[in-house]
Design a protein around this motif. Structure first.
Motif, PDB file in Angstrom:
ATOM      1  N   SER A 198      57.305  50.162  18.688  1.00 29.24           N
ATOM      2  CA  SER A 198      57.067  49.662  17.337  1.00 29.24           C
ATOM      3  C   SER A 198      55.839  50.378  16.775  1.00 29.24           C
ATOM      4  N   ASP A 199      55.857  50.562  15.464  1.00 31.06           N
ATOM      5  CA  ASP A 199      54.746  51.223  14.784  1.00 31.06           C
ATOM      6  C   ASP A 199      53.581  50.253  14.648  1.00 31.06           C
ATOM      7  N   GLY A 200      52.387  50.726  15.001  1.00 30.61           N
ATOM      8  CA  GLY A 200      51.195  49.893  14.873  1.00 30.61           C
ATOM      9  C   GLY A 200      50.295  50.349  13.760  1.00 30.61           C
ATOM     10  N   THR A 201      50.754  51.293  12.937  1.00 28.00           N
ATOM     11  CA  THR A 201      49.940  51.884  11.880  1.00 28.00           C
ATOM     12  C   THR A 201      50.209  51.226  10.532  1.00 28.00           C
ATOM     13  N   ARG A 202      51.304  50.431  10.447  1.00 22.97           N
ATOM     14  CA  ARG A 202      51.793  49.884   9.181  1.00 22.97           C
ATOM     15  C   ARG A 202      52.026  51.027   8.207  1.00 22.97           C
ATOM     16  N   LEU A 222      51.126  57.454   5.279  1.00 22.28           N
ATOM     17  CA  LEU A 222      50.014  57.484   6.231  1.00 22.28           C
ATOM     18  C   LEU A 222      49.606  56.096   6.695  1.00 22.28           C
ATOM     19  N   GLY A 223      49.901  55.081   5.904  1.00 20.27           N
ATOM     20  CA  GLY A 223      49.437  53.732   6.204  1.00 20.27           C
ATOM     21  C   GLY A 223      48.207  53.455   5.375  1.00 20.27           C
ATOM     22  N   PRO A 224      48.339  52.690   4.302  1.00 25.23           N
ATOM     23  CA  PRO A 224      47.213  52.501   3.371  1.00 25.23           C
ATOM     24  C   PRO A 224      45.994  51.853   4.006  1.00 25.23           C
ATOM     25  N   ASP A 225      46.206  51.055   5.059  1.00 24.27           N
ATOM     26  CA  ASP A 225      45.076  50.358   5.680  1.00 24.27           C
ATOM     27  C   ASP A 225      44.623  51.012   6.984  1.00 24.27           C
ATOM     28  N   ARG A 275      42.726  53.749   9.164  1.00 24.91           N
ATOM     29  CA  ARG A 275      41.550  54.569   8.888  1.00 24.91           C
ATOM     30  C   ARG A 275      41.720  56.029   9.274  1.00 24.91           C
ATOM     31  N   GLU A 276      42.373  56.308  10.407  1.00 22.04           N
ATOM     32  CA  GLU A 276      42.500  57.698  10.854  1.00 22.04           C
ATOM     33  C   GLU A 276      43.781  58.296  10.273  1.00 22.04           C
ATOM     34  N   LYS A 277      43.674  58.804   9.073  1.00 21.23           N
ATOM     35  CA  LYS A 277      44.834  59.300   8.361  1.00 21.23           C
ATOM     36  C   LYS A 277      45.477  60.482   9.114  1.00 21.23           C
ATOM     37  N   GLY A 278      46.788  60.494   9.145  1.00 21.24           N
ATOM     38  CA  GLY A 278      47.523  61.560   9.821  1.00 21.24           C
ATOM     39  C   GLY A 278      47.891  61.223  11.253  1.00 21.24           C
ATOM     40  N   ALA A 279      47.180  60.270  11.858  1.00 20.83           N
ATOM     41  CA  ALA A 279      47.506  59.811  13.210  1.00 20.83           C
ATOM     42  C   ALA A 279      48.490  58.649  13.111  1.00 20.83           C
ATOM     43  N   GLN A 280      49.055  58.281  14.237  1.00 18.17           N
ATOM     44  CA  GLN A 280      49.929  57.112  14.272  1.00 18.17           C
ATOM     45  C   GLN A 280      49.678  56.333  15.553  1.00 18.17           C
ATOM     46  N   VAL A 281      49.826  55.034  15.444  1.00 19.76           N
ATOM     47  CA  VAL A 281      49.705  54.149  16.600  1.00 19.76           C
ATOM     48  C   VAL A 281      51.108  53.698  16.998  1.00 19.76           C
ATOM     49  N   VAL A 282      51.428  53.897  18.277  1.00 20.11           N
ATOM     50  CA  VAL A 282      52.723  53.481  18.801  1.00 20.11           C
ATOM     51  C   VAL A 282      52.495  52.385  19.832  1.00 20.11           C
ATOM     52  N   ASN A 283      53.083  51.231  19.600  1.00 23.74           N
ATOM     53  CA  ASN A 283      53.052  50.154  20.593  1.00 23.74           C
ATOM     54  C   ASN A 283      54.286  50.280  21.480  1.00 23.74           C
TER      55      ASN A 283
END
Length: 590
Positions: free
Chosen positions: A441-445, A493-496, A498-506
């Motif tokens: 699941s995406d953790g970056t919103r 990118l996910g408006p909220d 902070r590290e634009k261009g990265a993604q968090v994957v759960n």
């Protein structure tokens, strides 16, 4: 001193020696004759198999250009060649060839290919060709576009009869040992095994799909069609965004009310939540339509979606169908391109890129995006229901989507759901809890999951008293451009974040019930995880940050319960470029 015989004189030879020489000579003649016969039959079998392969390739080419008569002719020619090849290798003397040194392995492999081919190329092929004829030219639909349920039910006979023999053929060819084979025979074995497995999967999926379709299309039903947006991953395939109501009336199908998942939020849980799921994922799985797919078990997620639509929107549905953009691209391959209100032409080739990325570049407003998704679903279904659409193309597209777990179905009718539960279209966790699962699941919103590449292999490495031990090699890679932080829209990118261009994957990792909590490591070092439980199964949640171009090679370890020695189901979330096909981990217990 003994005298030598005169030149040309016949040397004296005892009768026993002469008799022995005659026997040896006769045996040599027989041996040469047998070997010559075997060589002839080997060449004959090979030629028939090559001719069969050419005929099958011709049938595929004819199918690609929709030349049904040539498909039939080429396929029947292939069947005749396969039967002739089988006859060539079925003589008793062929067993001698199969036991000769150097060539025996090749002979046994050729014999198996020929025998399997003859089995499939007989009545099974005739039945499948008849079924294909029924499917051609919209054969399952009436002139008004409604589905002819009687013909759908009748089509199951040839498909059901072919499913088991094709599965057996795939298993026999897949079990052929390849050590000791010449390179040409090894290539032939691999090609035959791959073709048999693909054919078996296609027929099995088509048969099971029709078995489910008949009761769901009969009578009066409403179903929710949910667009799972895999640009923002969830365990069942993607964020549940736009939804539409599919109205079914005795084979007549129409699209009714449509809406957005962002509007379907209740004040509290609308259904009971498994305590382990609630502790792990929170009560929002039964509160917010978009978060229902955080539950890796699709029947549970779909039942929450049903309850939320009823509670918030006043929409009562009898089941849920979920589809992702990749599956829509397959359907567009069957329907042909559609044209959006913006004038954009959407086809099999550009649908995934448009639906998962370009739409966010062109349309910044989320409500307008959902309206586009809903409109596309309606257009695609309208095209699917047109009477002139070749049904064979449609079944091929649906079968592919089902086989990759990109099209999921749940019904609240127990009898229908029992049929669904026996297939991959159910998207369910194994009922006995004995599966291995890896879910994302995406953790970056954000919509950065579009830039996620996945590669995975799973195997059982040990069979001990404490249960089988499993190893999953998993690599996640971000394909985002280096300048994504400045070139991609904020919504992607996910408006909220902070590290634009990265993604968090759960990454939700589930072990079999009664097994051990999964452990993840990168380059030999253990990675921190949160231990948890879902449906009584031990699990762990790993949060991973991926910057543009970065890759994370993970090794995941877990074990099953003591005494469980059989093969183990393995489930994963399908992503944009990773198809989560039906898969079983072979047992390490032999």
């Amino acid at each position: 001193m003994p005298r030598r015989p005169a030149r040309g004189a016949r040397r004296y030879e005892p009768e026993r020696s002469r008799r022995k020489r005659r026997i040896i000579g006769a045996f040599g003649v027989v041996a040469l004759s047998v070997l010559g016969w075997l060589a002839f039959n080997a060449v004959s079998a090979r030629n028939h198999l090559l001719d069969a392969r050419a005929a099958l390739e011709a049938a595929q080419a004819a199918s690609d250009r929709d030349d049904e008569p040539e498909v039939d002719e080429a396929a029947r020619r292939a069947g005749a060649e396969l039967k002739a090849a089988s006859n060539a290798v079925s003589q008793p003397q062929w067993s001698l060839y199969a036991h000769l040194p150097w060539v025996g392995d090749d002979a046994r492999a050729v014999r198996t290919i020929a025998q399997v081919g003859a089995t499939v190329g007989g009545k099974i092929l005739d039945d499948l060709l008849d079924a294909r004829g029924t499917l051609a030219d919209g054969g399952l639909r009436r002139d008004d576009g409604s589905v002819d349920l009687a013909r759908v039910a009748a089509l199951r006979r040839p498909l059901g009869a072919a499913a088991a023999p094709l599965a057996d053929a795939a298993e026999r060819l897949g079990d052929l040992p390849q050590n000791g084979l010449s390179s040409s025979i090894r290539d032939a074995v691999e090609a035959a095994a791959d073709a048999a497995e693909r054919a078996a999967n296609a027929v099995r999926v088509a048969d099971r799909t029709l078995n489910i379709a008949v009761p769901m299309l009969r009578g009066s039903h409403d179903y929710a069609v949910v667009f799972q947006n895999s640009a923002e991953l969830r365990p069942t395939g993607g964020l549940p965004g736009a939804w539409s109501v599919l109205e079914v009336r005795d084979g007549r199908i129409a699209i009714g009310r449509q809406g957005s998942g962002r509007d379907v939020i209740a004040d509290g849980p609308v259904a009971p939540i498994d305590p382990g799921v609630e502790r792990t994922l929170g009560a929002r799985v039964a509160t917010d339509f978009r978060d229902t797919a955080l539950v890796p078990d699709f029947p549970t997620a779909a039942s929450y979606q049903q309850a939320l639509l009823a509670a918030v929107e006043g929409v009562d549905v009898d089941g849920v169908l979920a589809i992702d953009p990749v599956a829509i691209s397959y359907l567009l391959g069957a329907t042909g391109p559609i044209t959006l209100s913006s004038g954009t032409s959407l086809s099999e080739d550009n649908a995934v890129d448009y639906l998962l990325h370009q739409v966010y570049v062109d349309i910044p407003d989320p409500d307008e995006q959902d309206a586009v998704f809903a409109g596309i679903v309606k257009q695609v279904f309208d095209r699917l229901l047109s009477a002139d659409l070749p049904t064979a193309d449609l079944i091929d597209a649906v079968s592919r989507a089902v086989g990759e777990r990109r099209f999921l179905v749940w019904s609240d009718e127990d009898a229908v759901q029992r049929r669904i539960s026996r297939t991959s279209v159910s998207g369910a966790l194994p009922a006995d809890g004995q599966g291995v699962g890896i879910y994302f699941s995406d953790g970056t919103r954000s919509k950065m999951s579009y830039f996620l590449d996945v590669d995975a292999t799973a195997r059982a490495v040990d069979c001990g008293s404490e249960g089988q031990e499993y190893r999953i090699a998993l690599t996640l890679r971000s394909t985002a451009p280096p300048d994504a932080a400045t070139t991609e829209p904020s919504y992607v990118l996910g408006p909220d974040f902070r590290e634009k261009g990265a993604q968090v994957v759960n990454i939700l990792m589930l072990a079999p019930r009664g097994g051990t909590v999964p452990v993840a490591s990168i380059l030999g070092g253990r990675f921190p995880t949160d231990d948890l439980s879902v449906d009584g199964r031990p699990g762990a949640l790993l949060t991973l940050l991926l910057r543009p171009g970065e890759a994370a090679p993970l090794q995941i370890s877990m074990s099953g319960p003591a005494g469980e020695r059989g093969p183990t189901p393995f489930g994963m979330t399908p992503t944009v470029r990773f198809a989560s096909t039906e898969h079983t981990i072979p047992s390490a217990c032999g």
